[in-house]
Design a protein around this motif. Structure first.
Motif, PDB file in Angstrom:
ATOM      1  N   VAL A  11      26.180  15.757  78.478  1.00 39.09           N
ATOM      2  CA  VAL A  11      26.532  15.383  79.699  1.00 39.09           C
ATOM      3  C   VAL A  11      27.717  16.070  79.961  1.00 39.09           C
ATOM      4  CG1 VAL A  11      27.591  13.401  81.122  1.00 39.09           C
ATOM      5  CG2 VAL A  11      25.530  13.126  79.526  1.00 39.09           C
ATOM      6  N   VAL A  12      28.622  16.469  79.257  1.00 39.64           N
ATOM      7  CA  VAL A  12      29.863  17.227  79.345  1.00 39.64           C
ATOM      8  C   VAL A  12      29.432  18.616  79.864  1.00 39.64           C
ATOM      9  CG1 VAL A  12      31.841  18.196  78.313  1.00 39.64           C
ATOM     10  CG2 VAL A  12      31.666  15.718  78.176  1.00 39.64           C
ATOM     11  N   THR A  13      28.573  18.992  78.828  1.00 41.45           N
ATOM     12  CA  THR A  13      28.051  20.530  79.097  1.00 41.45           C
ATOM     13  C   THR A  13      27.611  20.739  80.257  1.00 41.45           C
ATOM     14  OG1 THR A  13      27.776  20.827  76.514  1.00 41.45           O
ATOM     15  CG2 THR A  13      26.370  22.144  78.027  1.00 41.45           C
ATOM     16  N   LEU A  14      26.782  19.796  80.925  1.00 39.93           N
ATOM     17  CA  LEU A  14      25.912  20.103  82.031  1.00 39.93           C
ATOM     18  C   LEU A  14      26.508  19.340  83.470  1.00 39.93           C
ATOM     19  CD1 LEU A  14      22.354  19.440  80.676  1.00 39.93           C
ATOM     20  CD2 LEU A  14      23.399  21.621  81.325  1.00 39.93           C
ATOM     21  N   LEU A  16      23.353  26.148  74.068  1.00 33.88           N
ATOM     22  CA  LEU A  16      24.679  26.492  74.051  1.00 33.88           C
ATOM     23  C   LEU A  16      25.424  25.239  73.312  1.00 33.88           C
ATOM     24  CD1 LEU A  16      25.654  28.071  77.444  1.00 33.88           C
ATOM     25  CD2 LEU A  16      25.817  29.226  75.030  1.00 33.88           C
ATOM     26  N   PHE A  17      25.094  24.079  73.926  1.00 40.39           N
ATOM     27  CA  PHE A  17      25.664  22.790  73.321  1.00 40.39           C
ATOM     28  C   PHE A  17      25.388  22.740  71.798  1.00 40.39           C
ATOM     29  CE2 PHE A  17      25.482  18.415  71.525  1.00 40.39           C
ATOM     30  CZ  PHE A  17      26.688  18.167  71.805  1.00 40.39           C
ATOM     31  N   ARG A  18      24.243  22.867  71.302  1.00 41.08           N
ATOM     32  CA  ARG A  18      23.644  22.949  69.984  1.00 41.08           C
ATOM     33  C   ARG A  18      24.343  23.820  69.307  1.00 41.08           C
ATOM     34  NH1 ARG A  18      23.513  18.933  68.193  1.00 41.08           N
ATOM     35  NH2 ARG A  18      22.467  19.897  66.373  1.00 41.08           N
ATOM     36  N   PHE A  19      24.435  25.228  69.726  1.00 36.20           N
ATOM     37  CA  PHE A  19      25.292  26.061  69.311  1.00 36.20           C
ATOM     38  C   PHE A  19      26.697  25.938  68.730  1.00 36.20           C
ATOM     39  CE2 PHE A  19      28.206  29.973  69.286  1.00 36.20           C
ATOM     40  CZ  PHE A  19      27.637  30.860  68.241  1.00 36.20           C
ATOM     41  N   PHE A  20      27.448  25.275  69.522  1.00 33.07           N
ATOM     42  CA  PHE A  20      28.971  24.767  69.485  1.00 33.07           C
ATOM     43  C   PHE A  20      29.060  23.603  68.517  1.00 33.07           C
ATOM     44  CE2 PHE A  20      29.362  27.589  73.170  1.00 33.07           C
ATOM     45  CZ  PHE A  20      30.491  28.674  72.772  1.00 33.07           C
ATOM     46  N   ASP A  21      28.054  22.733  68.753  1.00 32.11           N
ATOM     47  CA  ASP A  21      27.931  21.605  68.037  1.00 32.11           C
ATOM     48  C   ASP A  21      27.687  21.811  66.358  1.00 32.11           C
ATOM     49  OD1 ASP A  21      28.401  18.851  67.613  1.00 32.11           O
ATOM     50  OD2 ASP A  21      26.051  18.489  67.960  1.00 32.11           O
ATOM     51  N   ILE A  22      26.973  22.707  66.228  1.00 35.39           N
ATOM     52  CA  ILE A  22      26.545  23.082  64.825  1.00 35.39           C
ATOM     53  C   ILE A  22      27.805  24.136  64.259  1.00 35.39           C
ATOM     54  CG2 ILE A  22      24.719  24.396  63.237  1.00 35.39           C
ATOM     55  CD1 ILE A  22      22.694  23.400  65.119  1.00 35.39           C
ATOM     56  N   LEU A  23      28.065  24.882  65.040  1.00 30.54           N
ATOM     57  CA  LEU A  23      29.056  25.937  64.519  1.00 30.54           C
ATOM     58  C   LEU A  23      30.534  25.230  64.365  1.00 30.54           C
ATOM     59  CD1 LEU A  23      29.601  29.030  63.687  1.00 30.54           C
ATOM     60  CD2 LEU A  23      30.229  29.714  66.102  1.00 30.54           C
ATOM     61  N   LYS A  24      30.805  24.381  65.293  1.00 29.09           N
ATOM     62  CA  LYS A  24      32.411  23.788  65.369  1.00 29.09           C
ATOM     63  C   LYS A  24      33.449  24.729  65.274  1.00 29.09           C
ATOM     64  CE  LYS A  24      30.391  19.493  63.571  1.00 29.09           C
ATOM     65  NZ  LYS A  24      30.018  19.011  64.997  1.00 29.09           N
ATOM     66  N   ALA A  84      36.118   7.458  67.944  1.00 29.02           N
ATOM     67  CA  ALA A  84      36.793   8.692  68.553  1.00 29.02           C
ATOM     68  C   ALA A  84      36.794   9.800  67.766  1.00 29.02           C
ATOM     69  CB  ALA A  84      38.452   8.222  68.524  1.00 29.02           C
ATOM     70  N   GLY A  85      36.783   9.886  66.255  1.00 22.39           N
ATOM     71  CA  GLY A  85      36.492  10.951  65.297  1.00 22.39           C
ATOM     72  C   GLY A  85      34.867  11.415  65.378  1.00 22.39           C
ATOM     73  N   ILE A  86      33.725  10.337  65.559  1.00 25.33           N
ATOM     74  CA  ILE A  86      32.547  10.903  65.823  1.00 25.33           C
ATOM     75  C   ILE A  86      32.472  11.437  67.249  1.00 25.33           C
ATOM     76  CG2 ILE A  86      30.208   9.782  66.196  1.00 25.33           C
ATOM     77  CD1 ILE A  86      31.171   7.522  64.458  1.00 25.33           C
ATOM     78  N   VAL A  87      32.874  11.182  68.289  1.00 27.40           N
ATOM     79  CA  VAL A  87      32.709  11.701  69.655  1.00 27.40           C
ATOM     80  C   VAL A  87      33.541  12.652  69.801  1.00 27.40           C
ATOM     81  CG1 VAL A  87      32.922  11.049  72.024  1.00 27.40           C
ATOM     82  CG2 VAL A  87      31.911   9.199  70.280  1.00 27.40           C
ATOM     83  N   ALA A  88      34.725  12.903  69.530  1.00 28.62           N
ATOM     84  CA  ALA A  88      35.743  13.931  69.815  1.00 28.62           C
ATOM     85  C   ALA A  88      35.202  15.302  69.547  1.00 28.62           C
ATOM     86  CB  ALA A  88      37.002  13.658  69.158  1.00 28.62           C
ATOM     87  N   ASP A  89      34.492  15.540  68.320  1.00 25.65           N
ATOM     88  CA  ASP A  89      33.844  16.977  68.198  1.00 25.65           C
ATOM     89  C   ASP A  89      32.826  17.126  69.079  1.00 25.65           C
ATOM     90  OD1 ASP A  89      32.371  15.212  66.556  1.00 25.65           O
ATOM     91  OD2 ASP A  89      31.680  16.895  65.564  1.00 25.65           O
ATOM     92  N   ASP A  90      32.011  16.323  69.365  1.00 24.28           N
ATOM     93  CA  ASP A  90      30.953  16.726  70.455  1.00 24.28           C
ATOM     94  C   ASP A  90      31.474  16.954  71.869  1.00 24.28           C
ATOM     95  OD1 ASP A  90      28.254  16.356  68.886  1.00 24.28           O
ATOM     96  OD2 ASP A  90      29.524  14.789  68.113  1.00 24.28           O
ATOM     97  N   ILE A  91      32.420  16.281  72.204  1.00 25.39           N
ATOM     98  CA  ILE A  91      33.197  16.498  73.372  1.00 25.39           C
ATOM     99  C   ILE A  91      33.682  17.927  73.531  1.00 25.39           C
ATOM    100  CG2 ILE A  91      35.061  15.763  75.292  1.00 25.39           C
ATOM    101  CD1 ILE A  91      32.307  13.890  74.969  1.00 25.39           C
ATOM    102  N   GLY A  92      34.357  18.346  72.420  1.00 25.79           N
ATOM    103  CA  GLY A  92      35.005  19.650  72.306  1.00 25.79           C
ATOM    104  C   GLY A  92      33.703  20.604  72.315  1.00 25.79           C
ATOM    105  N   ALA A  93      32.568  20.357  71.577  1.00 27.97           N
ATOM    106  CA  ALA A  93      31.648  21.361  71.825  1.00 27.97           C
ATOM    107  C   ALA A  93      30.934  21.381  73.031  1.00 27.97           C
ATOM    108  CB  ALA A  93      30.583  20.932  70.698  1.00 27.97           C
ATOM    109  N   GLY A  94      31.048  20.159  73.747  1.00 24.61           N
ATOM    110  CA  GLY A  94      30.679  20.207  75.269  1.00 24.61           C
ATOM    111  C   GLY A  94      31.410  21.002  76.073  1.00 24.61           C
ATOM    112  N   ILE A  95      32.745  20.904  75.903  1.00 20.74           N
ATOM    113  CA  ILE A  95      33.658  21.632  76.623  1.00 20.74           C
ATOM    114  C   ILE A  95      33.369  23.070  76.645  1.00 20.74           C
ATOM    115  CG2 ILE A  95      36.096  22.069  76.917  1.00 20.74           C
ATOM    116  CD1 ILE A  95      36.639  19.406  76.411  1.00 20.74           C
ATOM    117  N   TYR A  96      33.423  23.572  75.323  1.00 21.33           N
ATOM    118  CA  TYR A  96      33.035  24.969  75.002  1.00 21.33           C
ATOM    119  C   TYR A  96      31.857  25.508  75.795  1.00 21.33           C
ATOM    120  CZ  TYR A  96      36.737  25.897  71.565  1.00 21.33           C
ATOM    121  OH  TYR A  96      37.843  26.074  70.644  1.00 21.33           O
TER     122      TYR A  96
END
Length: 157
Positions: free
Chosen positions: A89-92, A108-116, A131-143
């Motif tokens: 949702v953040v990505t789009l 793009l989201f899957r790329f950044f979510d996997i690569l981190k 917060a730890g579970i969600v934060a990295d996916d929000i970061g991947a979504g922003i990238y």
């Protein structure tokens, strides 16, 4: 707050993206695919409503993922994919709906979510629980969102 069995089922239903997180292969990708109809709804919202809804979804995701982690008794179990849904949702967010935009955002989201890439990987350790579970996916979504918008602005997609 003590959760009942009924509450636990609802929490796990949401946390696993309508059970898409129980996919035997690539549950994160399955959760990201399950996010597409939700993304479409968000994409059709006026900007102010989209912004409020994204914030609400992130807060909801943190709470649900925290509760699900406690119910399942393990740290960041793979079946929890609500974080992928929030990241998609953040990505789009703010992107015009359309097949190409959604597919590019998904890749793009899957790329950044996997690569981190840095500092996304660190977010998992800085924050605990939901917060730890969600934060990295929000970061991947922003990238992914930044990259998607750069591609769109430059007419590459």
């Amino acid at each position: 707050m003590k959760l009942t069995l009924n509450d636990s089922r609802h929490i796990l239903f949401a946390a696993t993206g309508c059970y898409s997180g129980y996919s035997p292969v690539m549950p994160g990708t399955a959760g990201s695919i399950a996010a597409i109809p939700i993304c479409l709804i968000f994409m059709l919202m006026p900007a102010w409503m989209n912004t409020l809804s994204v914030a609400a979804l992130i807060l909801f995701s943190i709470w649900i993922c925290d509760q699900a982690e406690k119910i399942l008794g393990e740290k960041d179990p793979g079946c929890i994919v609500l974080d992928e849904i929030a990241g998609m949702v953040v990505t789009l967010s703010g992107v015009a709906p359309g097949f190409t935009n959604i597919m590019a955002g998904f890749v793009l989201f899957r790329f950044f979510d996997i690569l981190k890439p840095w500092p996304i990987k660190n977010l998992e350790t800085i924050f605990k629980g939901g917060a730890g579970i969600v934060a990295d996916d929000i970061g991947a979504g922003i990238y992914a969102s930044i990259m998607l918008n750069v591609l769109l602005i430059n007419g590459i997609i």
